[in-house]
Design a protein around this motif. Structure first.
Motif, PDB file in Angstrom:
ATOM      1  N   GLY A 281      42.481  41.854  42.542  1.00  0.00           N
ATOM      2  CA  GLY A 281      41.833  41.839  41.233  1.00  0.00           C
ATOM      3  C   GLY A 281      42.760  41.506  40.089  1.00  0.00           C
ATOM      4  N   LEU A 282      43.936  40.992  40.408  1.00  0.00           N
ATOM      5  CA  LEU A 282      44.935  40.660  39.390  1.00  0.00           C
ATOM      6  C   LEU A 282      44.440  39.590  38.418  1.00  0.00           C
ATOM      7  CD1 LEU A 282      47.926  40.205  38.339  1.00  0.00           C
ATOM      8  CD2 LEU A 282      48.123  38.590  40.201  1.00  0.00           C
ATOM      9  N   SER A 283      43.790  38.556  38.939  1.00  0.00           N
ATOM     10  CA  SER A 283      43.418  37.389  38.137  1.00  0.00           C
ATOM     11  C   SER A 283      42.574  37.781  36.932  1.00  0.00           C
ATOM     12  CB  SER A 283      42.657  36.373  38.996  1.00  0.00           C
ATOM     13  OG  SER A 283      43.344  36.110  40.191  1.00  0.00           O
ATOM     14  N   LYS A 284      41.605  38.670  37.133  1.00  0.00           N
ATOM     15  CA  LYS A 284      40.714  39.068  36.041  1.00  0.00           C
ATOM     16  C   LYS A 284      41.492  39.725  34.910  1.00  0.00           C
ATOM     17  CE  LYS A 284      36.707  39.842  39.057  1.00  0.00           C
ATOM     18  NZ  LYS A 284      35.742  40.845  39.570  1.00  0.00           N
ATOM     19  N   ARG A 285      42.448  40.561  35.244  1.00  0.00           N
ATOM     20  CA  ARG A 285      43.195  41.287  34.215  1.00  0.00           C
ATOM     21  C   ARG A 285      44.151  40.365  33.463  1.00  0.00           C
ATOM     22  NH1 ARG A 285      41.512  44.238  38.257  1.00  0.00           N
ATOM     23  NH2 ARG A 285      40.834  46.379  37.909  1.00  0.00           N
ATOM     24  N   LEU A 286      44.754  39.424  34.179  1.00  0.00           N
ATOM     25  CA  LEU A 286      45.624  38.467  33.508  1.00  0.00           C
ATOM     26  C   LEU A 286      44.827  37.568  32.575  1.00  0.00           C
ATOM     27  CD1 LEU A 286      48.094  37.319  36.329  1.00  0.00           C
ATOM     28  CD2 LEU A 286      48.539  38.880  34.441  1.00  0.00           C
ATOM     29  N   LEU A 287      43.649  37.122  33.018  1.00  0.00           N
ATOM     30  CA  LEU A 287      42.812  36.269  32.176  1.00  0.00           C
ATOM     31  C   LEU A 287      42.331  37.042  30.945  1.00  0.00           C
ATOM     32  CD1 LEU A 287      41.361  33.612  31.656  1.00  0.00           C
ATOM     33  CD2 LEU A 287      39.479  34.419  33.088  1.00  0.00           C
ATOM     34  N   ALA A 288      41.978  38.305  31.126  1.00  0.00           N
ATOM     35  CA  ALA A 288      41.537  39.120  29.985  1.00  0.00           C
ATOM     36  C   ALA A 288      42.653  39.256  28.951  1.00  0.00           C
ATOM     37  CB  ALA A 288      41.095  40.501  30.481  1.00  0.00           C
ATOM     38  N   LEU A 289      43.883  39.427  29.437  1.00  0.00           N
ATOM     39  CA  LEU A 289      45.030  39.527  28.528  1.00  0.00           C
ATOM     40  C   LEU A 289      45.254  38.219  27.780  1.00  0.00           C
ATOM     41  CD1 LEU A 289      47.565  40.864  27.362  1.00  0.00           C
ATOM     42  CD2 LEU A 289      48.767  40.247  29.482  1.00  0.00           C
ATOM     43  N   ALA A 290      45.259  37.095  28.521  1.00  0.00           N
ATOM     44  CA  ALA A 290      45.478  35.794  27.892  1.00  0.00           C
ATOM     45  C   ALA A 290      44.372  35.464  26.900  1.00  0.00           C
ATOM     46  CB  ALA A 290      45.575  34.704  28.962  1.00  0.00           C
ATOM     47  N   ASP A 291      43.135  35.812  27.243  1.00  0.00           N
ATOM     48  CA  ASP A 291      42.001  35.546  26.351  1.00  0.00           C
ATOM     49  C   ASP A 291      42.102  36.395  25.093  1.00  0.00           C
ATOM     50  OD1 ASP A 291      39.620  34.257  25.657  1.00  0.00           O
ATOM     51  OD2 ASP A 291      38.403  35.871  26.485  1.00  0.00           O
ATOM     52  N   LEU A 303      43.333  27.374  26.360  1.00  0.00           N
ATOM     53  CA  LEU A 303      44.714  27.851  26.174  1.00  0.00           C
ATOM     54  C   LEU A 303      44.972  29.072  27.044  1.00  0.00           C
ATOM     55  CD1 LEU A 303      45.003  27.591  22.269  1.00  0.00           C
ATOM     56  CD2 LEU A 303      45.621  25.876  23.985  1.00  0.00           C
ATOM     57  N   ALA A 304      43.984  29.967  27.106  1.00  0.00           N
ATOM     58  CA  ALA A 304      44.124  31.171  27.929  1.00  0.00           C
ATOM     59  C   ALA A 304      44.232  30.819  29.409  1.00  0.00           C
ATOM     60  CB  ALA A 304      42.939  32.105  27.698  1.00  0.00           C
ATOM     61  N   THR A 305      43.549  29.763  29.839  1.00  0.00           N
ATOM     62  CA  THR A 305      43.614  29.312  31.231  1.00  0.00           C
ATOM     63  C   THR A 305      45.039  28.895  31.594  1.00  0.00           C
ATOM     64  OG1 THR A 305      41.306  28.584  31.262  1.00  0.00           O
ATOM     65  CG2 THR A 305      42.793  27.562  32.855  1.00  0.00           C
ATOM     66  N   VAL A 306      45.673  28.128  30.700  1.00  0.00           N
ATOM     67  CA  VAL A 306      47.057  27.699  30.955  1.00  0.00           C
ATOM     68  C   VAL A 306      47.988  28.907  30.957  1.00  0.00           C
ATOM     69  CG1 VAL A 306      48.968  26.263  30.157  1.00  0.00           C
ATOM     70  CG2 VAL A 306      46.617  25.433  29.934  1.00  0.00           C
ATOM     71  N   ALA A 307      47.813  29.801  29.982  1.00  0.00           N
ATOM     72  CA  ALA A 307      48.676  30.983  29.900  1.00  0.00           C
ATOM     73  C   ALA A 307      48.517  31.869  31.139  1.00  0.00           C
ATOM     74  CB  ALA A 307      48.341  31.780  28.640  1.00  0.00           C
ATOM     75  N   THR A 308      47.279  32.039  31.596  1.00  0.00           N
ATOM     76  CA  THR A 308      47.036  32.848  32.800  1.00  0.00           C
ATOM     77  C   THR A 308      47.695  32.210  34.022  1.00  0.00           C
ATOM     78  OG1 THR A 308      44.891  33.470  31.871  1.00  0.00           O
ATOM     79  CG2 THR A 308      45.257  33.971  34.188  1.00  0.00           C
ATOM     80  N   SER A 309      47.631  30.891  34.094  1.00  0.00           N
ATOM     81  CA  SER A 309      48.286  30.181  35.205  1.00  0.00           C
ATOM     82  C   SER A 309      49.795  30.399  35.169  1.00  0.00           C
ATOM     83  CB  SER A 309      47.974  28.681  35.126  1.00  0.00           C
ATOM     84  OG  SER A 309      46.590  28.445  35.267  1.00  0.00           O
ATOM     85  N   TRP A 423      47.801  47.006  28.700  1.00  0.00           N
ATOM     86  CA  TRP A 423      47.808  48.209  29.529  1.00  0.00           C
ATOM     87  C   TRP A 423      47.002  48.000  30.815  1.00  0.00           C
ATOM     88  CZ3 TRP A 423      50.725  52.257  29.978  1.00  0.00           C
ATOM     89  CH2 TRP A 423      50.282  53.357  30.722  1.00  0.00           C
ATOM     90  N   ASP A 424      45.851  47.330  30.677  1.00  0.00           N
ATOM     91  CA  ASP A 424      45.025  47.061  31.865  1.00  0.00           C
ATOM     92  C   ASP A 424      45.741  46.147  32.860  1.00  0.00           C
ATOM     93  OD1 ASP A 424      42.993  48.605  30.846  1.00  0.00           O
ATOM     94  OD2 ASP A 424      41.853  46.915  30.023  1.00  0.00           O
ATOM     95  N   ALA A 425      46.602  45.264  32.333  1.00  0.00           N
ATOM     96  CA  ALA A 425      47.292  44.289  33.202  1.00  0.00           C
ATOM     97  C   ALA A 425      48.696  44.746  33.589  1.00  0.00           C
ATOM     98  CB  ALA A 425      47.369  42.937  32.501  1.00  0.00           C
TER      99      ALA A 425
END
Length: 634
Positions: A281-291, A303-309, A423-425
């Protein structure tokens, strides 16, 4: 109905049920034979190396114990076993890396003939190594040796050669029989005839130099779609048979010793860490942070997609894994917010290429082992180029978004919401800290940090994010084994190929030829970049690294290029091949996630390719971009 006929009918039903039961059991064994060994083996080496690392710094200091010297040796032997046991699974699933440009253009009938040819070629290699492996075991029975740490007969770990290559032969035969039934006798004979024509020159004899045999057969095998690892091994065997470059008996020994390496073990660990964190479930938390950080800007989700990658790149070490994990979340979300599907898929495909630049990176591990240079320095050197590529992709995404009116998400973002996203990530963000912190603090080697990261990812996935459970833990471990085994097989066969290159002094001859044309550093680097970009279009990056490193490294070092700098340039150049048809693996993964055809996103990916090439030129001709941070690594 008479009593006898009723008894006969009942007996017949019992026999039928018994036969059906046996067939079910045989099918179950056939489908899962390798999997228990892979599950137990990968889990065991993760635990062994993690325990060794913890023991060295914690338990031994408290209890004043000595190092457990046999742990590493046991882990290496188990690693070799699971690597060669996973390859038959790749053969069964037809998941080996190969160049299939010609195959894709063939009709269905000739594709069937092509698979007949490929299976026969693969069977030839596995059968030869099987026989050589049996001979090597016989020699070890006659002249026994014991391993230095475990003090067990070397016969035991070397048994993987006849067992592994025997199982490969069985899997190839199974695939061949299945293909014959689909293709038919007439087309099967065409395939057999083609194979006879291919191998006849070996028995006729010729005074051709070894280099012609080696590269001629290698190009031919690639052309007809033989998996790259098998093509490397087969062309080496063909050269040995035709030119007598070295005793064929050495092949089995090299197949073992080439991967009996502690640094190479980092590859399955990094892959496993990425798989565990993705499933957990890592991907969801990283995307939430970047978004949360970037979502309010124009093109915020892009931009959040690139940052999450970029975040995920610091965990997975794999481009396709990054695309699959992040793309499955971002592509639907971007389409929902008004972005075009082709742009969304092209963006994540390009951003996924950062996965092999920002450490950890499997290509850096492969280059480090091939070139015998510091993997830690390669990791450190990849950070800034990865960030530069990420910023370049963000610029393109912002420009496109502004042009098309793709606004950011209008919602209130405060320091409190940002801190909550962090904190979530937090558990996910600890993975790169463990990997890079362990390496650069000097506490752990890259392999040890990878094992600890894999163990950490497993624990977080099971107990914190709870995305890993009894239902999917087996598939996670099997996926990690299968993915890494394809790379390991490539390296093993490339070592045999490379030994012939060295014996025949082919890299030296190529270097002398190129330097005779020009000794200008800029010209040499430009020629090398063009070659890498062209090769990247047709060949997977890892395969290109193991083949080209021994050829190109002597050339660039003679004009004053640092091997670490060249490794970074090589990986960045080949990473562009991830998004260039026809072999762009990131494009294929993105197309699968977005349910698009390659043609649909090929045009959309062009601007990303252009900015990545421009960034590559800066990285190549301004060495300080990638070399500055390496000075901090001892």
């Amino acid at each position: 109905m008479s009593k006898n006929s009723k008894e006969n009918q009942e007996l017949s039903e019992i026999q039928t049920n018994s036969t059906t039961g046996w067939l079910k059991w045989l099918k179950l064994i056939d489908e899962n034979f390798e999997k228990p060994f892979l599950f137990v083996g990968l889990l065991a080496i993760i635990l062994l190396i993690t325990y060794q690392t913890v023991y060295r710094y914690a338990i031994s200091n408290v209890f004043e114990g000595s190092a457990i010297v046999w742990l590493e040796e046991m882990a290496r032997f188990v690693f070799i076993w699971i690597s060669y046991l996973a390859i038959p699974l790749a053969i069964k699933n037809r998941s080996n890396i190969r160049v299939d440009i010609i195959y894709d253009k063939l009709s269905k009938r000739w594709q069937g003939v092509s698979w007949i040819i490929v299976d026969i070629c693969c069977l030839a290699l596995s059968a030869v190594v099987l026989v050589m492996g049996i001979d090597h075991i016989k020699m070890m029975v006659e002249f026994p040796q014991t391993s230095p740490a475990l003090e067990i007969p070397f016969l035991i770990p070397y048994m993987i050669l006849p067992i592994g290559f025997g199982l490969m032969s069985i899997r190839v035969i199974q695939d061949l029989v299945k293909q014959i039934m689909e293709t038919g006798l007439k087309d099967t004979m065409l395939g057999v005839l083609f194979c006879i024509v291919i191998f006849i020159p070996l028995f006729i004899g010729s005074d051709l130099p070894a280099v012609i045999w080696l590269f001629g057969y290698f190009a031919l095998f690639l052309f007809i779609g033989v998996p790259i690892a098998m093509a490397l091994g087969l062309s080496a065997l063909a050269t040995i048979a035709a030119a007598g470059t070295m005793p064929i008996e050495y092949v089995a020994q090299i197949a073992f010793t080439s991967i009996d390496s502690f640094p190479i073990m980092a590859i399955p660990f990094f892959v496993a860490a990425g798989v565990f964190m993705g499933a957990g479930g890592l991907s969801k938390r990283l995307l939430a942070l970047a978004d949360e950080l970037l979502g309010s800007f124009t093109g915020g989700l892009a931009l959040a997609t690139v940052a999450t990658s970029m975040f995920f790149a610091a965990i997975s070490g794999s481009g396709p894994a990054t695309v699959a994990a992040i793309g499955s979340l971002t592509i639907p979300a971007m389409v929902e917010r008004g972005y075009s599907k082709s742009f969304s898929a092209a963006l994540i495909a390009a951003a996924g290429a950062i996965g092999v630049m920002i450490p950890p990176s499997n290509p850096f591990v492969v280059f480090g082992v091939s070139a015998q240079v510091s993997i830690g320095k390669l990791f450190m050197g990849g950070i800034v180029p990865g960030i530069i590529i990420g910023i370049a992709l963000m610029c393109v995404a912002y420009w496109y978004s502004k042009k098309n009116g793709w606004k950011g998400e209008a919602r209130k973002r405060t320091p409190k919401t940002i801190m909550k996203a962090f904190w979530d990530a937090k558990w996910a963000l600890m993975v790169p800290v463990i990997i890079l912190g362990g390496i650069y603090s000097g506490l752990m080697t890259p392999t040890e940090s990878a094992a600890v990261a894999a163990f950490y990812g497993l624990m977080v996935g099971v107990f914190v994010y709870k995305g890993i459970n009894l239902k999917n833990i087996t598939s996670c471990l099997i996926e990690a084994c299968s993915t890494s085994a394809v790379i390991i097989a490539l390296m093993a066969m490339a070592t045999i190929f490379g030994n012939i290159l060295t014996i025949e002094q082919i890299p030296t001859q190529i270097a002398d030829w190129m330097l005779a044309l020009t000794d200008n550093r800029i010209t040499i680097l430009l020629l090398v970049i063009v070659l890498l970009l062209v090769i990247g279009v047709f060949m997977e990056a890892l395969a290109a690294i193991v083949i080209l490193t021994p050829i190109l490294l002597p050339i660039v070092t003679q004009v004053g290029v640092d091997p670490i700098h060249f490794g970074i340039v090589m990986v960045v150049a080949l990473s562009i091949g991830f998004i260039t048809p026809p072999v762009g693996v990131n494009l294929f993964v993105a197309c699968g996630v977005a349910k698009l055809k390659i043609a649909d996103i090929s045009k959309a990916v062009v601007p990303f390719v252009i900015v990545m090439v421009i960034a590559l030129l800066f990285i190549t001709f301004i060495p300080s971009i990638s070399m500055y941070l390496t000075d901090f690594v001892k």
